[in-house]
Design a protein around this motif. Structure first.
Motif, PDB file in Angstrom:
ATOM      1  N   ASP A 303      -2.399   0.878   2.531  1.00  0.00           N
ATOM      2  CA  ASP A 303      -1.847   1.373   3.791  1.00  0.00           C
ATOM      3  C   ASP A 303      -0.331   1.537   3.715  1.00  0.00           C
ATOM      4  OD1 ASP A 303      -4.279   1.574   4.963  1.00  0.00           O
ATOM      5  OD2 ASP A 303      -4.149  -0.245   6.156  1.00  0.00           O
ATOM      6  N   ILE A 304       0.333   0.580   3.084  1.00  0.00           N
ATOM      7  CA  ILE A 304       1.797   0.649   2.990  1.00  0.00           C
ATOM      8  C   ILE A 304       2.223   1.820   2.114  1.00  0.00           C
ATOM      9  CG2 ILE A 304       3.816  -0.558   2.060  1.00  0.00           C
ATOM     10  CD1 ILE A 304       2.537  -3.163   3.102  1.00  0.00           C
ATOM     11  N   LYS A 305       1.523   2.028   1.003  1.00  0.00           N
ATOM     12  CA  LYS A 305       1.887   3.118   0.093  1.00  0.00           C
ATOM     13  C   LYS A 305       1.753   4.487   0.782  1.00  0.00           C
ATOM     14  CE  LYS A 305       0.788   4.922  -4.496  1.00  0.00           C
ATOM     15  NZ  LYS A 305       0.413   6.269  -4.053  1.00  0.00           N
ATOM     16  N   ARG A 306       0.797   4.609   1.694  1.00  0.00           N
ATOM     17  CA  ARG A 306       0.567   5.868   2.387  1.00  0.00           C
ATOM     18  C   ARG A 306       1.786   6.294   3.212  1.00  0.00           C
ATOM     19  NH1 ARG A 306      -4.255   5.160   6.129  1.00  0.00           N
ATOM     20  NH2 ARG A 306      -5.168   4.504   4.147  1.00  0.00           N
ATOM     21  N   TYR A 307       2.532   5.310   3.731  1.00  0.00           N
ATOM     22  CA  TYR A 307       3.675   5.615   4.607  1.00  0.00           C
ATOM     23  C   TYR A 307       5.023   5.301   3.949  1.00  0.00           C
ATOM     24  CZ  TYR A 307       0.138   5.844   8.287  1.00  0.00           C
ATOM     25  OH  TYR A 307      -0.949   6.182   9.049  1.00  0.00           O
ATOM     26  N   LEU A 308       5.002   5.058   2.637  1.00  0.00           N
ATOM     27  CA  LEU A 308       6.186   4.549   1.950  1.00  0.00           C
ATOM     28  C   LEU A 308       7.400   5.478   2.058  1.00  0.00           C
ATOM     29  CD1 LEU A 308       6.706   1.924   0.412  1.00  0.00           C
ATOM     30  CD2 LEU A 308       6.212   3.125  -1.700  1.00  0.00           C
ATOM     31  N   TYR A 309       7.164   6.782   2.004  1.00  0.00           N
ATOM     32  CA  TYR A 309       8.289   7.732   1.990  1.00  0.00           C
ATOM     33  C   TYR A 309       8.403   8.524   3.299  1.00  0.00           C
ATOM     34  CZ  TYR A 309       8.397   6.678  -2.985  1.00  0.00           C
ATOM     35  OH  TYR A 309       8.478   6.029  -4.183  1.00  0.00           O
ATOM     36  N   ASP A 310       7.772   8.023   4.372  1.00  0.00           N
ATOM     37  CA  ASP A 310       7.787   8.743   5.653  1.00  0.00           C
ATOM     38  C   ASP A 310       8.933   8.331   6.570  1.00  0.00           C
ATOM     39  OD1 ASP A 310       5.582  10.013   4.754  1.00  0.00           O
ATOM     40  OD2 ASP A 310       4.153   9.101   6.150  1.00  0.00           O
ATOM     41  N   GLY A 311       9.702   7.324   6.162  1.00  0.00           N
ATOM     42  CA  GLY A 311      10.806   6.866   6.997  1.00  0.00           C
ATOM     43  C   GLY A 311      10.380   5.997   8.160  1.00  0.00           C
ATOM     44  N   ILE A 312       9.113   5.629   8.214  1.00  0.00           N
ATOM     45  CA  ILE A 312       8.588   4.831   9.331  1.00  0.00           C
ATOM     46  C   ILE A 312       8.744   3.336   9.085  1.00  0.00           C
ATOM     47  CG2 ILE A 312       6.219   4.711   8.439  1.00  0.00           C
ATOM     48  CD1 ILE A 312       5.213   5.007  11.257  1.00  0.00           C
ATOM     49  N   ILE A 313       8.891   2.921   7.821  1.00  0.00           N
ATOM     50  CA  ILE A 313       8.936   1.496   7.467  1.00  0.00           C
ATOM     51  C   ILE A 313      10.363   0.963   7.564  1.00  0.00           C
ATOM     52  CG2 ILE A 313       8.547  -0.185   5.622  1.00  0.00           C
ATOM     53  CD1 ILE A 313       6.265   1.566   4.626  1.00  0.00           C
ATOM     54  N   ASP A 314      10.505  -0.166   8.260  1.00  0.00           N
ATOM     55  CA  ASP A 314      11.808  -0.822   8.396  1.00  0.00           C
ATOM     56  C   ASP A 314      11.987  -1.931   7.364  1.00  0.00           C
ATOM     57  OD1 ASP A 314      14.301  -1.475   9.548  1.00  0.00           O
ATOM     58  OD2 ASP A 314      13.372  -3.059  10.750  1.00  0.00           O
ATOM     59  N   LYS A 315      10.952  -2.771   7.200  1.00  0.00           N
ATOM     60  CA  LYS A 315      11.026  -3.902   6.275  1.00  0.00           C
ATOM     61  C   LYS A 315       9.689  -4.072   5.561  1.00  0.00           C
ATOM     62  CE  LYS A 315      13.952  -6.345   9.584  1.00  0.00           C
ATOM     63  NZ  LYS A 315      13.924  -7.325  10.691  1.00  0.00           N
ATOM     64  N   ILE A 316       9.774  -4.433   4.305  1.00  0.00           N
ATOM     65  CA  ILE A 316       8.574  -4.833   3.548  1.00  0.00           C
ATOM     66  C   ILE A 316       8.791  -6.257   3.065  1.00  0.00           C
ATOM     67  CG2 ILE A 316       7.257  -4.504   1.415  1.00  0.00           C
ATOM     68  CD1 ILE A 316       7.456  -1.542   1.762  1.00  0.00           C
ATOM     69  N   LEU A 317       7.794  -7.126   3.328  1.00  0.00           N
ATOM     70  CA  LEU A 317       7.816  -8.508   2.852  1.00  0.00           C
ATOM     71  C   LEU A 317       6.750  -8.636   1.776  1.00  0.00           C
ATOM     72  CD1 LEU A 317       7.760 -10.357   6.334  1.00  0.00           C
ATOM     73  CD2 LEU A 317       9.626  -9.073   5.293  1.00  0.00           C
ATOM     74  N   ILE A 318       7.130  -9.194   0.641  1.00  0.00           N
ATOM     75  CA  ILE A 318       6.168  -9.321  -0.457  1.00  0.00           C
ATOM     76  C   ILE A 318       6.324 -10.682  -1.115  1.00  0.00           C
ATOM     77  CG2 ILE A 318       7.726  -8.175  -2.112  1.00  0.00           C
ATOM     78  CD1 ILE A 318       5.170  -7.008  -3.439  1.00  0.00           C
ATOM     79  N   ASN A 319       5.204 -11.337  -1.398  1.00  0.00           N
ATOM     80  CA  ASN A 319       5.234 -12.657  -2.038  1.00  0.00           C
ATOM     81  C   ASN A 319       5.716 -12.559  -3.481  1.00  0.00           C
ATOM     82  OD1 ASN A 319       4.515 -14.331   0.046  1.00  0.00           O
ATOM     83  ND2 ASN A 319       2.366 -14.511  -0.523  1.00  0.00           N
ATOM     84  N   ASP A 320       6.441 -13.607  -3.922  1.00  0.00           N
ATOM     85  CA  ASP A 320       7.023 -13.564  -5.265  1.00  0.00           C
ATOM     86  C   ASP A 320       6.009 -13.797  -6.381  1.00  0.00           C
ATOM     87  OD1 ASP A 320       6.545 -16.261  -4.991  1.00  0.00           O
ATOM     88  OD2 ASP A 320       8.606 -16.916  -5.321  1.00  0.00           O
ATOM     89  N   ASP A 321       4.750 -14.138  -6.035  1.00  0.00           N
ATOM     90  CA  ASP A 321       3.745 -14.326  -7.083  1.00  0.00           C
ATOM     91  C   ASP A 321       2.843 -13.104  -7.258  1.00  0.00           C
ATOM     92  OD1 ASP A 321       2.299 -14.478  -4.743  1.00  0.00           O
ATOM     93  OD2 ASP A 321       1.114 -16.236  -5.335  1.00  0.00           O
ATOM     94  N   ILE A 322       3.170 -12.026  -6.551  1.00  0.00           N
ATOM     95  CA  ILE A 322       2.376 -10.793  -6.671  1.00  0.00           C
ATOM     96  C   ILE A 322       2.513 -10.236  -8.082  1.00  0.00           C
ATOM     97  CG2 ILE A 322       2.359  -8.356  -5.991  1.00  0.00           C
ATOM     98  CD1 ILE A 322       0.938 -10.042  -3.995  1.00  0.00           C
ATOM     99  N   ASN A 323       1.392  -9.984  -8.722  1.00  0.00           N
ATOM    100  CA  ASN A 323       1.435  -9.481 -10.096  1.00  0.00           C
ATOM    101  C   ASN A 323       0.682  -8.163 -10.199  1.00  0.00           C
ATOM    102  OD1 ASN A 323       2.690  -9.921 -12.482  1.00  0.00           O
ATOM    103  ND2 ASN A 323       1.463 -11.675 -13.087  1.00  0.00           N
ATOM    104  N   TYR A 324       1.129  -7.205  -9.403  1.00  0.00           N
ATOM    105  CA  TYR A 324       0.556  -5.867  -9.425  1.00  0.00           C
ATOM    106  C   TYR A 324       1.496  -4.903 -10.151  1.00  0.00           C
ATOM    107  CZ  TYR A 324      -3.240  -6.942  -6.163  1.00  0.00           C
ATOM    108  OH  TYR A 324      -4.373  -7.448  -5.581  1.00  0.00           O
ATOM    109  N   TYR A 325       0.914  -3.828 -10.663  1.00  0.00           N
ATOM    110  CA  TYR A 325       1.703  -2.818 -11.372  1.00  0.00           C
ATOM    111  C   TYR A 325       1.409  -1.429 -10.820  1.00  0.00           C
ATOM    112  CZ  TYR A 325       3.332  -6.120 -14.860  1.00  0.00           C
ATOM    113  OH  TYR A 325       3.950  -7.179 -15.479  1.00  0.00           O
ATOM    114  N   TYR A 326       2.472  -0.655 -10.766  1.00  0.00           N
ATOM    115  CA  TYR A 326       2.354   0.765 -10.404  1.00  0.00           C
ATOM    116  C   TYR A 326       2.243   1.558 -11.699  1.00  0.00           C
ATOM    117  CZ  TYR A 326       4.070   5.469  -9.311  1.00  0.00           C
ATOM    118  OH  TYR A 326       4.217   6.833  -9.215  1.00  0.00           O
ATOM    119  N   ILE A 327       1.207   2.385 -11.802  1.00  0.00           N
ATOM    120  CA  ILE A 327       0.989   3.187 -13.011  1.00  0.00           C
ATOM    121  C   ILE A 327       0.759   4.638 -12.609  1.00  0.00           C
ATOM    122  CG2 ILE A 327      -0.564   3.592 -14.973  1.00  0.00           C
ATOM    123  CD1 ILE A 327      -1.081   0.588 -15.037  1.00  0.00           C
ATOM    124  N   LYS A 328       1.452   5.536 -13.292  1.00  0.00           N
ATOM    125  CA  LYS A 328       1.236   6.973 -13.076  1.00  0.00           C
ATOM    126  C   LYS A 328       0.625   7.549 -14.348  1.00  0.00           C
ATOM    127  CE  LYS A 328       4.262   9.635 -10.891  1.00  0.00           C
ATOM    128  NZ  LYS A 328       5.452  10.494 -10.623  1.00  0.00           N
TER     129      LYS A 328
END
Length: 416
Positions: A303-328
Motif C-alpha cells: 500500500d505504501i509503495k503505491r502512493y510513494l511518489y504521489d506527494g501524499i505521504i508525510d512520514k514513513i516509520l520503519i522498524n530497524d530490523d526490517i530485512n527487505y530488499y527492493y529489486i528491479k
C-alpha cells in the motif's frame, strides 16, 4: 545532510556483513587511522609491514597479506590525511566457495564518530569492535525507581531501557512484632531503612560511575510513590557526582522494574531529547490517526509503495530490523521492467532463479538491487516525506511490527 540514523543503519548492516567474513589463517587486515593523520606516515608504516610479510612461512598466506597491503596502500594514496573522524580499512582474501576461490575485498569506511585509535592487525577475521563502539548512543539517562519495599536501577540508552539491577528491602512493616516495644521496633526499622538506602546507593554509584556510563550520562531521574525517593537522596551515601546529575523526580504508582517504565512514560518533559520519547511520539501519532482518521494512514509495503511518489505521504516509520530488499528486473527480450520487494531469504533464491517476463515470458535479469531503507531514503528525497527509523525491540517497535514493520502518516486524506 544525510539522516544520521540511516547512516548508522547502513554501517550496522556493513559491520554484520564483515563479522561473517572469515579468512584462511591470519590474512585479513584491519586498519584504524585516527583523525587528521598524515597518510604518508601510514603508507610508510604499511611498507614496513609489507617487508615483514616476507617472513611468513605459508606461501599462500604471504601472498594474500602482501596483495592486501598493496591494495590498501593504493587506496590510501587518494588521501593527503585521514578525515576528521578518522578512517577504517578492512581488506583481505575472502573464500567464496572453499579453498582456491578467494577474492580480494576492500572496505574503506569513514566512521560517524571520531576513532582515536591507531591500529594495524592481521587476523582470520576483521576487527570491527572499535567501529561498533561508534554506534553506541552518545547520551544515556540513569533511572532509579524506589520505595520502601523495592528498587530498580536502569539506563535509557537511546530508545532501549536496560535494567541494571533490582532489589528488595526486607524492611518490616509499620507494626510491632514479637512483643517488642514500639520505640525499639521503630529504631530498628529506621536502621534497616538507612542500610537499605546505602545498599541501593552503592549499586547506583557502581553502575553510573563506571567509565563506560558516566561519560555519556546526560542526567538521572528518580521515581517512586510518596516521599521515599526524596528521603533516599537526602539520607543515602550517593556520590556527589551522582547528585549533580539528578535532573528531576517523578511520582509513580509503582516501584521496581514497572516503576522504571512509568518514569519514562511520565517523564516526557525531562526526557524530551531522548530517542525513546521521540520514537514513541511518532508511533503514538500513527495510532491516534488510525483510531480517529484511518484514511490518514497506510501500513504494509504494498500500500505504501503505491502512493510513494504521489506527494501524499508525510512520514514513513520503519522498524530497524526490517530485512527487505527492493529489486528491479528487466526482460532481456522486450526490455519490460518490473519492481519486486522481497525478504532477504527470498532474495537469495531469486538471484538463482528469476521469474520470467510478465509481458512476453522471456528471460529476465536484475538491473537494480538495494535494501528497502536505502530505497525509501532515495524516494524521500524525491517526494519530500520524512523517513524515521524505529527501534524494533522496544514497546513501540513491537506495536509497529503488528503492522508489518512499516507505516505511513499522510499529509491529507486518501478521500481527498
Amino acid at each position: 545532510m544525510e539522516n544520521e540514523e540511516i547512516q548508522k543503519m547502513r554501517l550496522k548492516r556493513l559491520i554484520e556483513e564483515l563479522k561473517r567474513k572469515e579468512g584462511r589463517g591470519t590474512e585479513l587486515i584491519s586498519l584504524y587511522i585516527p583523525p587528521r593523520k598524515r597518510m604518508s606516515e601510514v603508507i610508510n608504516y604499511l611498507r614496513q609491514e609489507y617487508a615483514t610479510a616476507e617472513n611468513i612461512k605459508s606461501d599462500q598466506t604471504r601472498k594474500h597479506v602482501k596483495d592486501a597491503l598493496t591494495k590498501v596502500m593504493e587506496r590510501l594514496k587518494y588521501y593527503q590525511s585521514s578525515p576528521e573522524n578518522g578512517l577504517v580499512v578492512f581488506c583481505g582474501a575472502i573464500p567464496q566457495n572453499g579453498p582456491g576461490t578467494e577474492k580480494m575485498e576492500i572496505y574503506v569506511i569513514e566512521p560517524p564518530e571520531p576513532i582515536n585509535i591507531n591500529l594495524y592487525r592481521c587476523d582470520d577475521h576483521f576487527h570491527t569492535e572499535y567501529l561498533e563502539d561508534t554506534l553506541k548512543e552518545k547520551d544515556v539517562y540513569g533511572l532509579i525507581s524506589i520505595d520502601i519495599n523495592e528498587a530498580a536501577i536502569g539506563l535509557l540508552e537511546g530508545s532501549r531501557l536496560k535494567i541494571l539491577s533490582t532489589h528488595t528491602s526486607g524492611i518490616p512493616g509499620k507494626h510491632r512484632a514479637g512483643g517488642q516495644s514500639a520505640r525499639r521496633f521503630e529504631r530498628l526499622r529506621e536502621m534497616a531503612i538507612h542500610q537499605y538506602f546505602d545498599r541501593i546507593a552503592r549499586h547506583v554509584n557502581e553502575e553510573f560511575l563506571s567509565d563506560e556510563v558516566f561519560k555519556r550520562l546526560r542526567g538521572i531521574i528518580i521515581g517512586g510513590p510518596g516521599f521515599t525517593k526524596h528521603e533516599f537522596v537526602e539520607e543515602s551515601d550517593l556520590d556527589y557526582r551522582i547528585r549533580e546529575k539528578i535532573i528531576g523526580f517523578i511520582d509513580t504508582n509503582y516501584s521496581g522494574e514497572e516503576g522504571l517504565r512509568e518514569i519514562i512514560t511520565k517523564g516526557e518533559e525531562l526526557l524530551k531529547h531522548a530517542k525513546y520519547q521521540q520514537e514513541k511520539k511518532l508511533v503514538d501519532e500513527f495510532l491516534n490517526n488510525l483510531a480517529k482518521k484511518h484514511d490518514m494512514v497506510l501500513y504494509g509495503f504494498n500500500d505504501i509503495k503505491r502512493y510513494l511518489y504521489d506527494g501524499i505521504i508525510d512520514k514513513i516509520l520503519i522498524n530497524d530490523d526490517i530485512n527487505y530488499y527492493y529489486i528491479k528486473i528487466k526482460c532481456k527480450i522486450c526490455e519490460h521492467e518490473e519492481e519486486i520487494i522481497v525478504k532477504e531469504s527470498e532474495k537469495i533464491k531469486l538471484e538463482y532463479r528469476l521469474p520470467p517476463c510478465k509481458k512476453c515470458g522471456g528471460e529476465t535479469e536484475i538491473i537494480e538491487e538495494k535494501h528497502i531503507i536505502d530505497y525509501l531514503d532515495e524516494a524521500s528525497k524525491l517526494s519530500g516525506f520524512k523517513l524515521y527509523i524505529i527501534t524494533a525491540d522496544t514497546e513501540h517497535g513491537r506495536i509497529l511490527s503488528q503492522f508489518g514493520g512499516i507505516v505511513a502518516i499522510l499529509r491529507y486524506s486518501l478521500r481527498y
